[in-house]
Motif scaffolding. Structure first.
Motif, PDB file in Angstrom:
ATOM      1  N   PRO A   1       0.826  -1.212   0.000  1.00 54.07           N
ATOM      2  CA  PRO A   1       0.000   0.000   0.000  1.00 54.07           C
ATOM      3  C   PRO A   1       0.855   1.254   0.000  1.00 54.07           C
ATOM      4  CG  PRO A   1      -0.857  -1.596   1.564  1.00 54.07           C
ATOM      5  CD  PRO A   1       0.450  -2.147   1.077  1.00 54.07           C
ATOM      6  N   SER A   2       0.395   2.262  -0.707  1.00 50.40           N
ATOM      7  CA  SER A   2       1.020   3.573  -0.891  1.00 50.40           C
ATOM      8  C   SER A   2       2.157   3.564  -1.908  1.00 50.40           C
ATOM      9  CB  SER A   2       1.527   4.153   0.432  1.00 50.40           C
ATOM     10  OG  SER A   2       2.762   3.597   0.806  1.00 50.40           O
ATOM     11  N   GLU A   3       2.569   2.388  -2.364  1.00 52.69           N
ATOM     12  CA  GLU A   3       3.644   2.322  -3.349  1.00 52.69           C
ATOM     13  C   GLU A   3       3.087   2.419  -4.777  1.00 52.69           C
ATOM     14  OE1 GLU A   3       7.023  -0.001  -0.735  1.00 52.69           O
ATOM     15  OE2 GLU A   3       6.141  -1.048  -2.443  1.00 52.69           O
ATOM     16  N   THR A   4       3.972   2.305  -5.746  1.00 49.87           N
ATOM     17  CA  THR A   4       3.588   2.437  -7.154  1.00 49.87           C
ATOM     18  C   THR A   4       3.584   1.083  -7.839  1.00 49.87           C
ATOM     19  OG1 THR A   4       4.405   4.712  -7.337  1.00 49.87           O
ATOM     20  CG2 THR A   4       4.215   3.453  -9.384  1.00 49.87           C
ATOM     21  N   LEU A   5       2.473   0.776  -8.473  1.00 48.23           N
ATOM     22  CA  LEU A   5       2.317  -0.445  -9.271  1.00 48.23           C
ATOM     23  C   LEU A   5       2.917  -0.180 -10.647  1.00 48.23           C
ATOM     24  CD1 LEU A   5      -1.118  -2.279  -9.676  1.00 48.23           C
ATOM     25  CD2 LEU A   5       0.273  -1.686 -11.651  1.00 48.23           C
ATOM     26  N   SER A   6       3.767  -1.090 -11.103  1.00 42.55           N
ATOM     27  CA  SER A   6       4.390  -0.925 -12.422  1.00 42.55           C
ATOM     28  C   SER A   6       4.247  -2.211 -13.231  1.00 42.55           C
ATOM     29  CB  SER A   6       5.878  -0.589 -12.277  1.00 42.55           C
ATOM     30  OG  SER A   6       6.053   0.659 -11.637  1.00 42.55           O
ATOM     31  N   LEU A   7       3.682  -2.100 -14.408  1.00 46.27           N
ATOM     32  CA  LEU A   7       3.507  -3.245 -15.301  1.00 46.27           C
ATOM     33  C   LEU A   7       3.972  -2.877 -16.703  1.00 46.27           C
ATOM     34  CD1 LEU A   7      -0.077  -4.460 -14.316  1.00 46.27           C
ATOM     35  CD2 LEU A   7       2.093  -5.512 -13.656  1.00 46.27           C
ATOM     36  N   THR A   8       4.437  -3.895 -17.420  1.00 51.33           N
ATOM     37  CA  THR A   8       4.860  -3.723 -18.810  1.00 51.33           C
ATOM     38  C   THR A   8       4.107  -4.701 -19.686  1.00 51.33           C
ATOM     39  OG1 THR A   8       7.068  -2.933 -18.198  1.00 51.33           O
ATOM     40  CG2 THR A   8       6.818  -3.895 -20.394  1.00 51.33           C
ATOM     41  N   CYS A   9       3.745  -4.263 -20.873  1.00 52.96           N
ATOM     42  CA  CYS A   9       3.119  -5.123 -21.869  1.00 52.96           C
ATOM     43  C   CYS A   9       4.051  -5.245 -23.062  1.00 52.96           C
ATOM     44  CB  CYS A   9       1.778  -4.537 -22.306  1.00 52.96           C
ATOM     45  SG  CYS A   9       0.886  -5.557 -23.504  1.00 52.96           S
ATOM     46  N   THR A  10       4.454  -6.467 -23.356  1.00 52.83           N
ATOM     47  CA  THR A  10       5.335  -6.726 -24.494  1.00 52.83           C
ATOM     48  C   THR A  10       4.508  -7.236 -25.655  1.00 52.83           C
ATOM     49  OG1 THR A  10       7.195  -7.222 -23.034  1.00 52.83           O
ATOM     50  CG2 THR A  10       7.340  -8.007 -25.311  1.00 52.83           C
ATOM     51  N   VAL A  11       4.662  -6.578 -26.794  1.00 52.56           N
ATOM     52  CA  VAL A  11       3.895  -6.912 -27.990  1.00 52.56           C
ATOM     53  C   VAL A  11       4.769  -7.720 -28.938  1.00 52.56           C
ATOM     54  CG1 VAL A  11       2.641  -5.973 -29.959  1.00 52.56           C
ATOM     55  CG2 VAL A  11       2.526  -4.819 -27.735  1.00 52.56           C
ATOM     56  N   SER A  12       4.258  -8.831 -29.417  1.00 57.94           N
ATOM     57  CA  SER A  12       4.968  -9.628 -30.418  1.00 57.94           C
ATOM     58  C   SER A  12       4.023  -9.958 -31.558  1.00 57.94           C
ATOM     59  CB  SER A  12       5.519 -10.913 -29.790  1.00 57.94           C
ATOM     60  OG  SER A  12       4.481 -11.679 -29.225  1.00 57.94           O
ATOM     61  N   GLY A  13       4.616 -10.238 -32.725  1.00 60.94           N
ATOM     62  CA  GLY A  13       3.797 -10.545 -33.893  1.00 60.94           C
ATOM     63  C   GLY A  13       3.222  -9.317 -34.563  1.00 60.94           C
TER      64      GLY A  13
ATOM     65  N   SER B   1       3.885   0.620 -21.018  1.00 62.71           N
ATOM     66  CA  SER B   1       3.935   0.387 -19.575  1.00 62.71           C
ATOM     67  C   SER B   1       2.863   1.179 -18.840  1.00 62.71           C
ATOM     68  CB  SER B   1       5.305   0.779 -19.026  1.00 62.71           C
ATOM     69  OG  SER B   1       6.314  -0.029 -19.604  1.00 62.71           O
ATOM     70  N   LEU B   2       2.542   0.688 -17.650  1.00 67.32           N
ATOM     71  CA  LEU B   2       1.562   1.310 -16.758  1.00 67.32           C
ATOM     72  C   LEU B   2       2.209   1.565 -15.416  1.00 67.32           C
ATOM     73  CD1 LEU B   2      -1.400   1.996 -15.820  1.00 67.32           C
ATOM     74  CD2 LEU B   2      -1.581  -0.425 -15.178  1.00 67.32           C
ATOM     75  N   LYS B   3       2.023   2.760 -14.912  1.00 69.55           N
ATOM     76  CA  LYS B   3       2.380   3.066 -13.527  1.00 69.55           C
ATOM     77  C   LYS B   3       1.150   3.633 -12.828  1.00 69.55           C
ATOM     78  CE  LYS B   3       7.324   3.924 -14.223  1.00 69.55           C
ATOM     79  NZ  LYS B   3       7.723   2.605 -13.675  1.00 69.55           N
ATOM     80  N   LEU B   4       0.844   3.060 -11.671  1.00 72.93           N
ATOM     81  CA  LEU B   4      -0.281   3.507 -10.861  1.00 72.93           C
ATOM     82  C   LEU B   4       0.253   3.795  -9.462  1.00 72.93           C
ATOM     83  CD1 LEU B   4      -3.393   3.931 -10.682  1.00 72.93           C
ATOM     84  CD2 LEU B   4      -3.539   1.555  -9.897  1.00 72.93           C
ATOM     85  N   SER B   5       0.177   5.046  -9.062  1.00 69.21           N
ATOM     86  CA  SER B   5       0.799   5.446  -7.805  1.00 69.21           C
ATOM     87  C   SER B   5      -0.172   5.369  -6.632  1.00 69.21           C
ATOM     88  CB  SER B   5       1.333   6.877  -7.932  1.00 69.21           C
ATOM     89  OG  SER B   5       0.268   7.770  -8.140  1.00 69.21           O
ATOM     90  N   SER B   6       0.397   5.429  -5.437  1.00 70.19           N
ATOM     91  CA  SER B   6      -0.384   5.486  -4.194  1.00 70.19           C
ATOM     92  C   SER B   6      -1.473   4.420  -4.140  1.00 70.19           C
ATOM     93  CB  SER B   6      -1.011   6.886  -4.032  1.00 70.19           C
ATOM     94  OG  SER B   6      -0.035   7.882  -4.099  1.00 70.19           O
ATOM     95  N   VAL B   7      -1.078   3.186  -4.379  1.00 69.53           N
ATOM     96  CA  VAL B   7      -2.070   2.112  -4.463  1.00 69.53           C
ATOM     97  C   VAL B   7      -2.633   1.758  -3.090  1.00 69.53           C
ATOM     98  CG1 VAL B   7      -1.103   1.169  -6.583  1.00 69.53           C
ATOM     99  CG2 VAL B   7      -0.320   0.297  -4.366  1.00 69.53           C
ATOM    100  N   THR B   8      -3.879   1.272  -3.127  1.00 73.53           N
ATOM    101  CA  THR B   8      -4.552   0.739  -1.943  1.00 73.53           C
ATOM    102  C   THR B   8      -5.096  -0.637  -2.286  1.00 73.53           C
ATOM    103  OG1 THR B   8      -6.756   1.560  -2.475  1.00 73.53           O
ATOM    104  CG2 THR B   8      -5.265   3.098  -1.352  1.00 73.53           C
ATOM    105  N   ALA B   9      -5.728  -1.273  -1.303  1.00 71.62           N
ATOM    106  CA  ALA B   9      -6.290  -2.601  -1.548  1.00 71.62           C
ATOM    107  C   ALA B   9      -7.318  -2.566  -2.683  1.00 71.62           C
ATOM    108  CB  ALA B   9      -6.927  -3.126  -0.271  1.00 71.62           C
TER     109      ALA B   9
END
Lengths: 124, 107
Positions: free
Chosen positions: A14-26, A81-89
């Protein structure tokens, strides 16, 4: 055949930043007309659009998340990529990346190809 | 933003039944509506776009209709593979919204 694959930590505090990446192929993320987007789905609930990006960097965000969301693109790696800050449940969800198909006559788009999704849990 | 309301939220039906799901928009979205099917643990799959255009590879038993604020998804003869949750999505503008979903269950 176009494929999208989400990657990133499955657990975020909680309160941290969620970071995800999407890799595209094809296919190339720099293909004209296509936008790329993120959608999430809390466990047992419905779908929520998070935001969309064009390869040039132009972005559109869900107004309800706009203050916490940043979506970026790296054409050299064929990723976005996606960054979502100040995350909660409440941000616990399966996060999907997708390619959006354009539609003549509207600025809007719909989701043609989806990644398999990745579960991100927000917990200490 | 545009709110999308689906009904019913759950539907119990038998194989061979004709099934209709309704999606209503809070303001006119012309024909800018898509329908998706989602099975447990899987990503949604595009079925219909522009309210009534069938996505390539989708069985013809699926059809969509409507314009403005009221739309329907019809499955003409429900098959075992069709038990799933269905979502509508409007794309009238850059800002995209989904309906709450309709779960089609076995009766």
């Amino acid at each position: 055949q176009l494929q999208l694959q989400e990657s990133g930590p499955g657990l975020v505090k909680p309160s941290e930043t969620l970071s995800l990446t999407c890799t595209v192929s094809g296919g190339s993320i720099s293909s004209s007309s296509y936008y790329w987007g993120w959608i999430r789905q809390p466990p047992g609930k419905g779908l929520e659009w998070i935001g969309s990006i064009y390869y040039s960097g132009s972005t559109y965000y869900n107004p309800s998340l706009k203050s916490r969301v940043t979506i970026s693109v790296d054409t050299s790696k064929n990723q976005f990529s996606l960054k979502l800050s100040s995350v909660t449940a409440a941000d616990t969800a399966v996060y999907y990346c997708a390619r959006l198909r354009p539609a003549a006559g509207t600025f809007g788009r719909y989701f043609q190809h989806w990644g398999q999704g990745t579960l991100v849990t927000v917990s200490s | 933003d545009i709110q999308m309301t689906q009904s019913p939220s759950t539907l119990s039906a038998s194989v061979g039944d004709r099934v209709t799901i309704t999606c209503r928009a809070s303001q006119s979205i012309s024909s800018w509506l898509a329908w998706y099917q989602q099975k447990p643990g899987k990503a949604p799959k595009l079925l219909i776009y522009k309210a009534s255009s069938l996505e390539s590879g989708v069985p013809s038993r699926f059809s969509g209709s409507g314009s403005g604020t009221e739309f329907t998804l019809t499955i003409s003869s429900l098959q075992p593979d069709d038990f799933a949750t269905y979502y509508c999505q409007q794309y009238n503008s850059y800002y995209l919204t989904f309906g709450g979903g309709t779960k089609v269950e076995i009766k």
